[in-house]
Motif scaffolding. Structure first.
Motif, PDB file in Angstrom:
ATOM      1  N   TYR A  87      52.664  12.886  32.665  1.00 23.54           N
ATOM      2  CA  TYR A  87      54.006  12.760  33.231  1.00 23.54           C
ATOM      3  C   TYR A  87      54.585  11.411  32.833  1.00 23.54           C
ATOM      4  CZ  TYR A  87      57.844  12.552  36.549  1.00 23.54           C
ATOM      5  OH  TYR A  87      59.098  12.425  37.103  1.00 23.54           O
ATOM      6  N   LEU A  88      53.786  10.354  32.948  1.00 19.67           N
ATOM      7  CA  LEU A  88      54.170   9.021  32.503  1.00 19.67           C
ATOM      8  C   LEU A  88      53.162   8.523  31.471  1.00 19.67           C
ATOM      9  CD1 LEU A  88      55.078   7.307  35.911  1.00 19.67           C
ATOM     10  CD2 LEU A  88      56.684   8.031  34.141  1.00 19.67           C
ATOM     11  N   SER A  89      53.646   8.076  30.333  1.00 20.38           N
ATOM     12  CA  SER A  89      52.769   7.517  29.309  1.00 20.38           C
ATOM     13  C   SER A  89      53.343   6.179  28.862  1.00 20.38           C
ATOM     14  CB  SER A  89      52.645   8.468  28.116  1.00 20.38           C
ATOM     15  OG  SER A  89      53.907   8.722  27.535  1.00 20.38           O
ATOM     16  N   SER A  90      52.526   5.411  28.151  1.00 18.87           N
ATOM     17  CA  SER A  90      52.989   4.107  27.693  1.00 18.87           C
ATOM     18  C   SER A  90      52.224   3.693  26.447  1.00 18.87           C
ATOM     19  CB  SER A  90      52.801   3.048  28.789  1.00 18.87           C
ATOM     20  OG  SER A  90      51.430   2.889  29.099  1.00 18.87           O
ATOM     21  N   VAL A  91      52.740   2.712  25.735  1.00 17.66           N
ATOM     22  CA  VAL A  91      52.078   2.213  24.527  1.00 17.66           C
ATOM     23  C   VAL A  91      50.813   1.451  24.920  1.00 17.66           C
ATOM     24  CG1 VAL A  91      54.237   2.063  23.251  1.00 17.66           C
ATOM     25  CG2 VAL A  91      53.448   0.090  24.550  1.00 17.66           C
ATOM     26  N   ASN A  92      49.856   1.455  24.006  1.00 14.88           N
ATOM     27  CA  ASN A  92      48.596   0.712  24.213  1.00 14.88           C
ATOM     28  C   ASN A  92      47.884   1.113  25.497  1.00 14.88           C
ATOM     29  OD1 ASN A  92      49.117  -0.761  21.853  1.00 14.88           O
ATOM     30  ND2 ASN A  92      50.324  -2.261  22.974  1.00 14.88           N
ATOM     31  N   GLN A  93      48.028   2.362  25.877  1.00 17.91           N
ATOM     32  CA  GLN A  93      47.364   2.835  27.097  1.00 17.91           C
ATOM     33  C   GLN A  93      45.932   3.231  26.750  1.00 17.91           C
ATOM     34  OE1 GLN A  93      49.354   6.038  29.101  1.00 17.91           O
ATOM     35  NE2 GLN A  93      47.707   6.335  30.564  1.00 17.91           N
ATOM     36  N   ALA A  94      44.990   2.392  27.124  1.00 16.28           N
ATOM     37  CA  ALA A  94      43.596   2.624  26.762  1.00 16.28           C
ATOM     38  C   ALA A  94      42.885   3.550  27.743  1.00 16.28           C
ATOM     39  CB  ALA A  94      42.851   1.292  26.681  1.00 16.28           C
ATOM     40  N   VAL A  95      43.374   3.607  28.970  1.00 20.14           N
ATOM     41  CA  VAL A  95      42.728   4.395  30.014  1.00 20.14           C
ATOM     42  C   VAL A  95      43.780   5.268  30.697  1.00 20.14           C
ATOM     43  CG1 VAL A  95      41.428   4.331  32.172  1.00 20.14           C
ATOM     44  CG2 VAL A  95      41.014   2.589  30.416  1.00 20.14           C
ATOM     45  N   CYS A  96      43.452   6.530  30.897  1.00 19.08           N
ATOM     46  CA  CYS A  96      44.367   7.435  31.605  1.00 19.08           C
ATOM     47  C   CYS A  96      43.960   7.478  33.077  1.00 19.08           C
ATOM     48  CB  CYS A  96      44.331   8.827  30.997  1.00 19.08           C
ATOM     49  SG  CYS A  96      44.920   8.898  29.303  1.00 19.08           S
ATOM     50  N   GLY A  97      44.388   6.498  33.811  1.00 20.68           N
ATOM     51  CA  GLY A  97      44.010   6.404  35.207  1.00 20.68           C
ATOM     52  C   GLY A  97      45.130   5.822  36.043  1.00 20.68           C
ATOM     53  N   PRO A  98      44.863   5.600  37.336  1.00 26.92           N
ATOM     54  CA  PRO A  98      45.933   5.197  38.254  1.00 26.92           C
ATOM     55  C   PRO A  98      46.527   3.828  37.975  1.00 26.92           C
ATOM     56  CG  PRO A  98      43.786   5.079  39.315  1.00 26.92           C
ATOM     57  CD  PRO A  98      43.580   5.771  38.021  1.00 26.92           C
ATOM     58  N   PHE A  99      45.782   2.967  37.274  1.00 28.81           N
ATOM     59  CA  PHE A  99      46.285   1.616  37.016  1.00 28.81           C
ATOM     60  C   PHE A  99      46.388   1.359  35.516  1.00 28.81           C
ATOM     61  CE2 PHE A  99      43.877   1.677  40.989  1.00 28.81           C
ATOM     62  CZ  PHE A  99      44.884   1.336  41.886  1.00 28.81           C
ATOM     63  N   ALA A 100      46.744   2.404  34.757  1.00 24.37           N
ATOM     64  CA  ALA A 100      46.751   2.320  33.300  1.00 24.37           C
ATOM     65  C   ALA A 100      47.947   1.544  32.762  1.00 24.37           C
ATOM     66  CB  ALA A 100      46.720   3.721  32.693  1.00 24.37           C
ATOM     67  N   GLN A 101      48.952   1.330  33.571  1.00 22.90           N
ATOM     68  CA  GLN A 101      50.108   0.556  33.147  1.00 22.90           C
ATOM     69  C   GLN A 101      50.721  -0.110  34.370  1.00 22.90           C
ATOM     70  OE1 GLN A 101      53.792   2.666  32.430  1.00 22.90           O
ATOM     71  NE2 GLN A 101      52.760   4.622  32.668  1.00 22.90           N
ATOM     72  N   SER A 102      51.600  -1.052  34.114  1.00 20.20           N
ATOM     73  CA  SER A 102      52.193  -1.811  35.218  1.00 20.20           C
ATOM     74  C   SER A 102      53.526  -1.225  35.663  1.00 20.20           C
ATOM     75  CB  SER A 102      52.370  -3.274  34.795  1.00 20.20           C
ATOM     76  OG  SER A 102      51.125  -3.837  34.464  1.00 20.20           O
ATOM     77  N   ALA A 103      53.654   0.075  35.561  1.00 19.79           N
ATOM     78  CA  ALA A 103      54.906   0.722  35.963  1.00 19.79           C
ATOM     79  C   ALA A 103      55.172   0.478  37.441  1.00 19.79           C
ATOM     80  CB  ALA A 103      54.829   2.218  35.692  1.00 19.79           C
ATOM     81  N   HIS A 104      56.424   0.155  37.737  1.00 16.87           N
ATOM     82  CA  HIS A 104      56.772  -0.086  39.133  1.00 16.87           C
ATOM     83  C   HIS A 104      56.945   1.212  39.908  1.00 16.87           C
ATOM     84  CE1 HIS A 104      60.598  -0.192  36.699  1.00 16.87           C
ATOM     85  NE2 HIS A 104      60.828   0.813  37.509  1.00 16.87           N
ATOM     86  N   PHE A 105      56.961   2.352  39.186  1.00 13.22           N
ATOM     87  CA  PHE A 105      57.169   3.635  39.858  1.00 13.22           C
ATOM     88  C   PHE A 105      55.830   4.325  40.073  1.00 13.22           C
ATOM     89  CE2 PHE A 105      58.008   8.224  39.788  1.00 13.22           C
ATOM     90  CZ  PHE A 105      58.871   8.318  40.863  1.00 13.22           C
TER      91      PHE A 105
END
Length: 263
Positions: free
Chosen positions: A151-169
């Motif tokens: 649903y949400l993806s990002s660049v340089n995402q090494a892990v597909c988990g709850p804290f995989a990016q610093s998205a504020h949403f």
């Protein structure tokens, strides 16, 4: 509005065109675009709304619409473009910080919108945007068989988990950043499937004057047409974007000329 305009194109009530224009002019999106300021909006909403000035221009020929659209599509990329070519959109636009991500719907919606700009006002920058999204953001957001997506993806995402990016949403919401067959919001699950078709259908277009074929987006493909009753085929061979060489096999049709503009 897009459907109303299609209705007028195929013989519907001409007044529907006026209604479509009035509807768009009263919308929050149009008012935001006309302020000529940095646009902060829900990612899928702004990606879809940005197509309307281009579609209106295609139906009316009025330059004010395409000028409005170009200013704002450049604005949204200027302030929100990510390294994979797509704008950030953790629900809302999130700036150029590469730790932010984007919703899978934005992949599909932005490719759909940019395709209209290639038809209405072809620019190299929009071709590049479509290629970068299709060859980077799209495959990063789903599996190779398109059966699972984030649903949400990002660049340089090494892990597909709850804290995989610093998205504020919904930071810490694990399932939204995992590859799954479906997510709680169903929009991306259906929408992701129109992403590559939106790209492929704009790879080859016809020049406005004369109708000669134009290679708009690079990738292995074929263009089949007819010249003076004689069928022909142009073959484009390349491993692009994994190589920089693109090879075209052209038919021998005597005096027939191909458009010389390649984007």
């Amino acid at each position: 509005i897009e459907s109303i305009l299609a209705f007028t194109k195929y013989g519907g009530d001409p007044k529907a065109l006026e209604d479509a224009i009035a509807c768009f002019e009263q919308s929050y999106s149009c008012k935001a675009f006309r302020r000529d300021e940095r646009v902060n909006m829900h990612g899928p909403t702004v990606s879809e709304a940005l197509k309307l000035p281009a579609v209106l221009y295609l139906h009316t020929g009025d330059r004010k619409w395409i000028d409005l659209g170009v200013r704002n599509i450049d604005n949204i990329f200027k302030y929100n473009e990510q390294p994979d070519g797509l704008i950030s959109a953790n629900e809302g636009t999130s700036g150029r910080d590469p730790t932010q991500g984007h919703e899978a719907c934005v992949v599909a919606d932005m490719l759909w919108t940019l395709g209209y700009y290639l038809q209405a006002n072809p620019r190299v920058v929009d071709c590049d945007r479509m290629e970068r999204i299709a060859y980077n953001a799209l495959p990063g957001s789903c599996t190779k068989d398109f059966k699972r997506h984030q649903y949400l993806s990002s660049v340089n995402q090494a892990v597909c988990g709850p804290f995989a990016q610093s998205a504020h949403f919904n930071y810490g919401e694990s399932t939204w950043r995992q590859y799954r067959a479906a997510h709680f919001p169903q929009c991306c699950t259906g929408n992701i499937n129109r992403s590559m078709p939106s790209f492929v259908r704009r790879m080859w277009l016809r020049a406005k004057d004369g109708g000669a074929p134009v290679a708009m987006l690079y990738g292995p493909s074929e263009f089949a047409g007819e010249q003076d009753g004689v069928p022909y085929k142009i073959v484009e061979e390349t491993a692009y974007p994994f190589e920089d060489e693109v090879r075209f096999t052209l038919p021998d049709l005597g005096a027939w000329e191909m458009a010389t503009v390649f984007f």
